[in-house]
Motif scaffolding. Structure first.
Motif, PDB file in Angstrom:
ATOM      1  N   MET A   1      75.432 -64.719  70.608  1.00 46.88           N
ATOM      2  CA  MET A   1      74.535 -65.757  70.117  1.00 46.88           C
ATOM      3  C   MET A   1      73.725 -65.045  68.658  1.00 46.88           C
ATOM      4  N   GLN A   2      73.298 -63.866  68.615  1.00 49.32           N
ATOM      5  CA  GLN A   2      72.550 -63.269  67.408  1.00 49.32           C
ATOM      6  C   GLN A   2      73.582 -63.601  66.306  1.00 49.32           C
ATOM      7  N   ASP A   3      75.214 -63.150  66.280  1.00 46.31           N
ATOM      8  CA  ASP A   3      75.768 -63.090  65.259  1.00 46.31           C
ATOM      9  C   ASP A   3      75.856 -64.723  64.730  1.00 46.31           C
ATOM     10  N   VAL A   4      75.924 -65.770  65.698  1.00 41.86           N
ATOM     11  CA  VAL A   4      76.078 -67.245  65.004  1.00 41.86           C
ATOM     12  C   VAL A   4      74.483 -67.176  64.243  1.00 41.86           C
ATOM     13  N   GLN A   5      73.489 -67.035  64.913  1.00 38.60           N
ATOM     14  CA  GLN A   5      72.292 -67.287  64.322  1.00 38.60           C
ATOM     15  C   GLN A   5      72.093 -66.359  62.826  1.00 38.60           C
ATOM     16  N   GLU A   6      72.654 -65.294  62.682  1.00 43.49           N
ATOM     17  CA  GLU A   6      72.796 -64.689  61.729  1.00 43.49           C
ATOM     18  C   GLU A   6      73.486 -65.396  60.374  1.00 43.49           C
ATOM     19  N   ALA A   7      74.867 -65.918  60.974  1.00 42.53           N
ATOM     20  CA  ALA A   7      75.722 -66.515  60.089  1.00 42.53           C
ATOM     21  C   ALA A   7      74.711 -67.674  59.533  1.00 42.53           C
ATOM     22  N   LYS A   8      74.150 -68.598  60.519  1.00 40.89           N
ATOM     23  CA  LYS A   8      73.503 -69.755  60.097  1.00 40.89           C
ATOM     24  C   LYS A   8      72.597 -69.332  58.879  1.00 40.89           C
ATOM     25  N   ALA A   9      71.528 -68.340  59.197  1.00 38.83           N
ATOM     26  CA  ALA A   9      70.473 -67.906  58.247  1.00 38.83           C
ATOM     27  C   ALA A   9      71.425 -67.627  56.902  1.00 38.83           C
ATOM     28  N   LEU A  10      72.448 -67.121  56.942  1.00 31.97           N
ATOM     29  CA  LEU A  10      73.091 -66.539  55.565  1.00 31.97           C
ATOM     30  C   LEU A  10      73.434 -67.763  54.795  1.00 31.97           C
ATOM     31  N   VAL A  11      74.184 -68.848  55.405  1.00 30.34           N
ATOM     32  CA  VAL A  11      74.571 -70.066  54.984  1.00 30.34           C
ATOM     33  C   VAL A  11      73.526 -70.767  54.451  1.00 30.34           C
ATOM     34  N   ARG A  12      72.330 -70.962  55.334  1.00 26.82           N
ATOM     35  CA  ARG A  12      70.907 -71.734  54.829  1.00 26.82           C
ATOM     36  C   ARG A  12      70.657 -71.238  53.525  1.00 26.82           C
ATOM     37  N   ALA A  13      70.496 -69.802  53.538  1.00 28.71           N
ATOM     38  CA  ALA A  13      69.954 -68.941  52.106  1.00 28.71           C
ATOM     39  C   ALA A  13      70.913 -69.266  51.181  1.00 28.71           C
ATOM     40  N   HIS A  14      72.304 -69.179  51.324  1.00 27.52           N
ATOM     41  CA  HIS A  14      73.011 -69.691  50.409  1.00 27.52           C
ATOM     42  C   HIS A  14      72.704 -70.894  49.738  1.00 27.52           C
ATOM     43  N   TYR A  15      72.857 -71.965  50.238  1.00 26.85           N
ATOM     44  CA  TYR A  15      72.491 -73.064  50.058  1.00 26.85           C
ATOM     45  C   TYR A  15      71.158 -73.284  49.339  1.00 26.85           C
ATOM     46  N   GLN A  16      69.927 -72.744  49.819  1.00 27.72           N
ATOM     47  CA  GLN A  16      68.930 -72.850  49.076  1.00 27.72           C
ATOM     48  C   GLN A  16      69.076 -72.363  47.738  1.00 27.72           C
ATOM     49  N   ALA A  17      69.760 -71.328  47.421  1.00 24.83           N
ATOM     50  CA  ALA A  17      69.773 -70.357  46.547  1.00 24.83           C
ATOM     51  C   ALA A  17      70.678 -71.420  45.428  1.00 24.83           C
ATOM     52  N   LEU A  18      71.774 -71.809  45.969  1.00 25.09           N
ATOM     53  CA  LEU A  18      72.953 -72.483  44.978  1.00 25.09           C
ATOM     54  C   LEU A  18      72.249 -73.808  44.622  1.00 25.09           C
ATOM     55  N   ASP A  19      71.315 -74.600  45.679  1.00 24.93           N
ATOM     56  CA  ASP A  19      70.871 -76.012  45.180  1.00 24.93           C
ATOM     57  C   ASP A  19      69.948 -75.828  44.205  1.00 24.93           C
ATOM     58  N   THR A  20      69.213 -74.619  44.055  1.00 21.80           N
ATOM     59  CA  THR A  20      67.981 -74.554  43.041  1.00 21.80           C
ATOM     60  C   THR A  20      68.532 -73.843  41.827  1.00 21.80           C
ATOM     61  N   ALA A  21      69.548 -73.274  41.652  1.00 21.01           N
ATOM     62  CA  ALA A  21      70.068 -72.265  40.756  1.00 21.01           C
ATOM     63  C   ALA A  21      70.222 -73.061  39.417  1.00 21.01           C
ATOM     64  N   PRO A  22      69.563 -72.429  38.201  1.00 20.98           N
ATOM     65  CA  PRO A  22      70.043 -73.023  36.838  1.00 20.98           C
ATOM     66  C   PRO A  22      71.711 -73.124  36.678  1.00 20.98           C
ATOM     67  N   ILE A  23      72.040 -73.982  36.233  1.00 18.64           N
ATOM     68  CA  ILE A  23      73.694 -74.442  36.234  1.00 18.64           C
ATOM     69  C   ILE A  23      74.198 -72.846  35.453  1.00 18.64           C
ATOM     70  N   ASP A  24      73.721 -72.452  34.552  1.00 17.06           N
ATOM     71  CA  ASP A  24      74.261 -71.437  33.727  1.00 17.06           C
ATOM     72  C   ASP A  24      74.325 -69.836  34.773  1.00 17.06           C
ATOM     73  N   HIS A  25      73.723 -70.007  35.896  1.00 14.17           N
ATOM     74  CA  HIS A  25      73.563 -68.929  36.741  1.00 14.17           C
ATOM     75  C   HIS A  25      74.174 -69.215  38.152  1.00 14.17           C
ATOM     76  N   LEU A  30      76.517 -67.704  43.652  1.00 11.37           N
ATOM     77  CA  LEU A  30      77.285 -67.354  44.554  1.00 11.37           C
ATOM     78  C   LEU A  30      77.953 -66.008  45.036  1.00 11.37           C
ATOM     79  N   GLY A  31      78.071 -65.271  43.910  1.00 11.92           N
ATOM     80  CA  GLY A  31      78.341 -64.027  44.106  1.00 11.92           C
ATOM     81  C   GLY A  31      77.532 -63.215  45.002  1.00 11.92           C
ATOM     82  N   HIS A  32      76.316 -63.469  45.334  1.00  9.84           N
ATOM     83  CA  HIS A  32      75.317 -62.717  46.144  1.00  9.84           C
ATOM     84  C   HIS A  32      75.792 -62.887  47.547  1.00  9.84           C
ATOM     85  N   ARG A  33      76.369 -64.148  48.060  1.00  7.39           N
ATOM     86  CA  ARG A  33      76.617 -64.228  49.636  1.00  7.39           C
ATOM     87  C   ARG A  33      77.998 -64.667  49.723  1.00  7.39           C
ATOM     88  N   MET A  34      79.045 -64.686  48.787  1.00 11.15           N
ATOM     89  CA  MET A  34      80.219 -64.946  48.662  1.00 11.15           C
ATOM     90  C   MET A  34      81.119 -63.564  48.484  1.00 11.15           C
TER      91      MET A  34
END
Length: 332
Positions: A1-25, A30-34
């Motif tokens: 169960m912990q692995d699932v929750q860690e994966a969820k947290a990673l993807v949510r952080a990914h979306y938060q960073a992606l959706d607010t990133a300046p276009i030229d960054h 993406l490279g931080h978590r992909m």
């Protein structure tokens, strides 16, 4: 169960960073978590990419440039291990709309300077703290319709900006009882078996008898543009299943890359799921002998022991292009 929750947290952080990133960054973000060699799959014309920079250049930068002040309007979020590899990596699923001001043309789709909502569903495979594989499917035909381009005016069901789950409980950020996910996956598997059986022997049961085994009578089928959305078993049969089965022949099921469920929600995707022939005319496209692929994401909501809602993403642009119909090329 912990692995699932860690994966969820990673993807949510990914979306938060992606959706607010300046276009030229975006590539940097993406490279931080992909992973550097991540496999990313998207609908035509995006197709397969294999690095964060390629994903940024091909998909996210153009989309963010076109949909100014973009917001992610997420309706469904869940995670689990892949039914095909239960001891393997965790997959995290997100579905909803990317909303913004459609201020710049995208792939020849003209800007409207009005609010627009791009339907999306995304599967992300997480391994060792990185996103290593992604399927990002979005409905470009649906966006075209919002821009006033009605390419398939005779679609059999309704064009809608599609809402999330009726009970508004699709964001499974917290851990769920594994037994509920197992129930959901069992119903999805049972439904797939019923479809396969109908393909093998279409006269064994009526379409209604086939459907009511696994679906509530007031089921909602949120289909892709070109087919549309429909409500209740009877209207689903009338407005999608019957036209599809009349027009399409020789369906071959190619399997799913991932199929999973958590709580009352589940889904799958393939690359491609199906290979088939438009043997009698479908979506207004003349019958032909081409063996064409359908890349599909399905997201389901279970209620009790049956399915209540289904959101479907089909790579119509790729399916049609294989038949010689280049919808995006027509815009140029």
């Amino acid at each position: 169960m912990q692995d699932v929750q860690e994966a969820k947290a990673l993807v949510r952080a990914h979306y938060q960073a992606l959706d607010t990133a300046p276009i030229d960054h975006i590539a940097e973000i993406l490279g931080h978590r992909m992973s550097d060699d991540c496999l990313w799959r998207g609908f035509h014309p995006f197709n397969e990419r294999t690095s964060p920079s390629a994903v940024a250049e091909t998909f996210w930068s153009p989309v963010r440039q076109s949909l100014a002040r973009m917001q992610r309007r997420e309706d469904v979020f869940f995670a689990a291990s892949n039914h095909n590899m239960p001891d393997g990596d965790i997959w995290v699923v997100s579905m909803g709309h990317l909303m913004g001001l459609f201020d710049e043309a995208l792939l020849g789709i003209p800007a409207t300077r009005k609010i627009a909502m791009l339907r999306y569903a995304e599967f992300n495979r997480v391994s060792d703290g990185k996103i290593v594989e992604t399927a990002m499917y979005c409905d470009l035909l649906h966006l075209m319709r919002q821009a006033g381009i009605v390419r398939f005016p005779d679609q059999t069901a309704a064009h809608l900006v599609q809402p999330g789950p009726r009970p508004h409980d699709g964001l499974l950020y917290d851990a769920e009882d594994p037994a509920e996910g197992a129930k959901t996956l069992a119903v999805i598997d049972r439904m797939i078996f019923a479809v396969d059986a109908a393909n093998e022997n279409p006269d064994a049961r009526t379409p209604r008898d086939e459907m009511r085994e696994n679906w509530h009578d007031d089921m909602l089928w949120w289909g892709p543009e070109g087919i549309g959305a429909t409500y209740t078993i009877d209207r689903y049969i009338e407005q999608h299943q019957a036209p599809f089965r009349r027009g399409i022949a020789d369906r071959s099921f190619n399997g799913h890359v991932a199929r999973l469920a958590e709580g009352n929600y589940g889904g799958f995707f393939g690359w491609p799921n199906l290979t088939l022939t438009n043997a009698a005319g479908f979506m207004g496209i003349a019958a032909n002998a081409v063996r064409a692929d359908m890349r599909v994401i399905d997201i389901y909501r279970r209620e009790g022991d049956k399915l209540a809602e289904n959101w479907i993403f089909i790579d119509m642009l790729h399916f049609l292009k294989m038949q010689g119909v280049d919808v995006l090329g027509e815009l140029m």
